[in-house]
Enzyme design. Structure first.
Site, PDB file in Angstrom:
ATOM      1  N   LYS A  98      37.650  36.317  34.725  1.00 31.78           N
ATOM      2  CA  LYS A  98      38.004  37.602  34.114  1.00 31.78           C
ATOM      3  C   LYS A  98      39.184  37.509  33.135  1.00 31.78           C
ATOM      4  O   LYS A  98      39.243  38.258  32.174  1.00 31.78           O
ATOM      5  CB  LYS A  98      38.322  38.642  35.190  1.00 31.78           C
ATOM      6  CG  LYS A  98      37.067  39.228  35.833  1.00 31.78           C
ATOM      7  CD  LYS A  98      37.369  40.517  36.563  1.00 31.78           C
ATOM      8  CE  LYS A  98      36.100  41.152  37.093  1.00 31.78           C
ATOM      9  NZ  LYS A  98      35.546  40.400  38.248  1.00 31.78           N
ATOM     10  N   GLU A 120      40.272  50.944  34.409  1.00 33.39           N
ATOM     11  CA  GLU A 120      40.056  51.258  35.817  1.00 33.39           C
ATOM     12  C   GLU A 120      39.795  49.938  36.544  1.00 33.39           C
ATOM     13  O   GLU A 120      39.517  48.909  35.915  1.00 33.39           O
ATOM     14  CB  GLU A 120      38.849  52.182  36.006  1.00 33.39           C
ATOM     15  CG  GLU A 120      37.493  51.491  35.906  1.00 33.39           C
ATOM     16  CD  GLU A 120      37.144  51.051  34.486  1.00 33.39           C
ATOM     17  OE1 GLU A 120      37.685  51.650  33.533  1.00 33.39           O
ATOM     18  OE2 GLU A 120      36.348  50.115  34.336  1.00 33.39           O
ATOM     19  N   SER A 385      32.288  31.334  39.328  1.00 31.07           N
ATOM     20  CA  SER A 385      33.095  32.284  38.554  1.00 31.07           C
ATOM     21  C   SER A 385      34.502  32.508  39.085  1.00 31.07           C
ATOM     22  O   SER A 385      35.390  32.922  38.341  1.00 31.07           O
ATOM     23  CB  SER A 385      32.358  33.617  38.434  1.00 31.07           C
ATOM     24  OG  SER A 385      31.991  34.102  39.706  1.00 31.07           O
TER      25      SER A 385
END
Ligand SMILES: *Cc1c(COP(=O)(O)O)cnc(C)c1O
Length: 414
Positions: A98, A120, A385
């Protein structure tokens, strides 16, 4: 390097459509600010200063390139001859992919002269990555989070606060992700001149799906070079888990024009009943969510259906528009791994490789193990990931230390 440039130049079109999917379905007040972001991104993404700054950050701050690793013990345990390779995004700074798009979004904000990042977060992973980027660039950061999630995800709330981020509790409705999205959009609308909204996956209105894909592209590009260097050839298959679809899109994009099979793995959850999974491609149909068109798990009225996965980063009722398109043209195949298969690979990676994976990533590995069992040769490249530190307490408190899930791997049992 491959010839993926052909595909990348064609998609999306100027309005942000990948075939029938994507676009921008937003209230009139948001049109101008999103147009401004689109224009800035198009200009900046071709600028030498922006690209070289992002490269420098990736190398010196994030620790890229992350390695590609031959999971030899797991491959041997499967025992068919098929070899599994892992792209180690768990070794990226903050422990997941991310940060790749958060650093890109924050750098864009900086170039646009913005002072504040707004977003958010559900489980808090996007919030932590964005707060990290904000701290790096000296920008303000405001993360909206449902009160229910704040209580559930205390360590990530602590991280965000340590990083200097303002966490805004959302107290209406179900007090989870959906309300947090509304609340963050409202805050953004109050001051679109000084702030920018940062979306956490390849979802949302144009330009976010293409922008986040481009920021994640490095994952697949690095892995492509690395596996060619390690094996002398392209892999047969590339796999990744799909929530919104950012780690998968970054992994797949550089292989799109190659003779390589691409497989996305969605969370099969507890069962195929509505509310028990988040397998959008298997059970969804065309719909609109959060300002874009995609495959969507929805009820009769077109409202997003309730979703569930053991991995909270995967429980999204929609999916990126580019994935929706790649599904329809059959360039990417989508399959599922359920909670039990996810847990089995979670424990397997721990004991056989010394890697504690994120539950999201364990879905991709579960899919790869199933594929490898059916082949007698070749290579499968999987995007790992993220790392599983965030999942340790949840997994051990609810499922123990793994013996029950490793019955098919007797040599690993104590
Ligand atoms: C958030 C997250 C995902 C899911 O998001 P995508 O946009 O589908 O990649 C997957 N893995 C990890 C480790 C995550 O934190």
């Amino acid at each position: 390097m491959g010839n993926y440039a052909t595909y990348m130049k064609q998609f999306p079109n100027d309005e942000g459509f990948f075939g029938a999917y994507g676009g921008s379905f937003i209230p009139p007040q948001l049109e101008e600010p999103f147009k401004e972001i689109t224009e800035a991104y198009l200009r900046i993404s071709r600028s030498h200063d922006f690209i070289s700054e992002l490269r420098r950050i990736r190398k010196h701050y994030q620790g890229r390139p992350t390695p590609t690793y031959h999971a030899k013990r797991i491959s041997d345990l499967v025992g068919t001859g098929c070899q599994i390779y892992l792209k180690r995004e768990d070794l990226n700074h903050t422990g997941a992919h991310k940060l790749n798009h958060c650093m890109g979004e924050a750098l864009l904000a900086k170039f646009m002269g913005k002072k504040k990042l707004i977003a958010e977060t559900g489980a808090g992973q996007h919030g932590v990555a964005l707060a990290t980027a904000a701290a790096y660039f000296g920008l303000e950061c405001e993360i909206h989070m449902g009160e229910v999630d704040i209580a559930k995800e205390a360590p990530n709330v602590t991280r965000m606060k340590l990083l200097g981020c303002k966490v805004v509790p959302v107290t209406h409705g179900l007090k989870t992700l959906k309300e947090a999205v509304d609340s963050a959009f409202e805050a953004y609308l109050e001051d679109p001149v000084n702030s920018i909204y940062c979306i956490g996956s390849v979802v949302g209105p144009h330009p976010f799906p293409v922008m986040v894909r481009d920021f994640q592209f490095a994952v697949g590009a690095e892995a492509r070079d690395q596996i060619v260097e390690m094996t002398g050839d392209l892999p047969d298959t590339v796999m990744a888990c799909v929530g919104g679809g950012s780690n998968a899109m970054g992994m797949f994009a550089p292989f799109i024009d190659d003779p390589v099979e691409l497989i996305g793995v969605e969370p099969g959850g507890r069962s195929g009943e509505i509310g028990d999974h988040a397998a959008t491609m298997s059970y969804g149909s065309e719909g609109i969510i959060h300002g874009f068109k995609c495959y969507l798990l929805q009820n009769q009225a077109g409202e997003p259906a309730p979703v569930y996965s053991i991995a909270s980063g995967l429980d999204y009722p929609g999916v990126g528009p580019e994935h929706s398109y790649l599904h329809d043209i059959e360039r990417v195949k989508y399959t599922t791994a359920d909670d039990a298969a996810c847990l089995e690979s979670f424990y397997l990676l721990c004991r056989a490789e010394g890697i504690i994976p994120a539950l999201e990533s364990a879905h991709a590995v579960a899919g790869a193990i199933r594929e490898a069992k059916e082949r007698d040769r070749g290579t499968i490249l999987v995007n790992l990931s993220g790392r599983g530190d965030k999942d340790l307490d949840f997994v051990t408190e609810n499922y123990g230390f793994g013996d029950e899930y490793l019955q098919d791997w007797p040599s690993l049992l104590g």
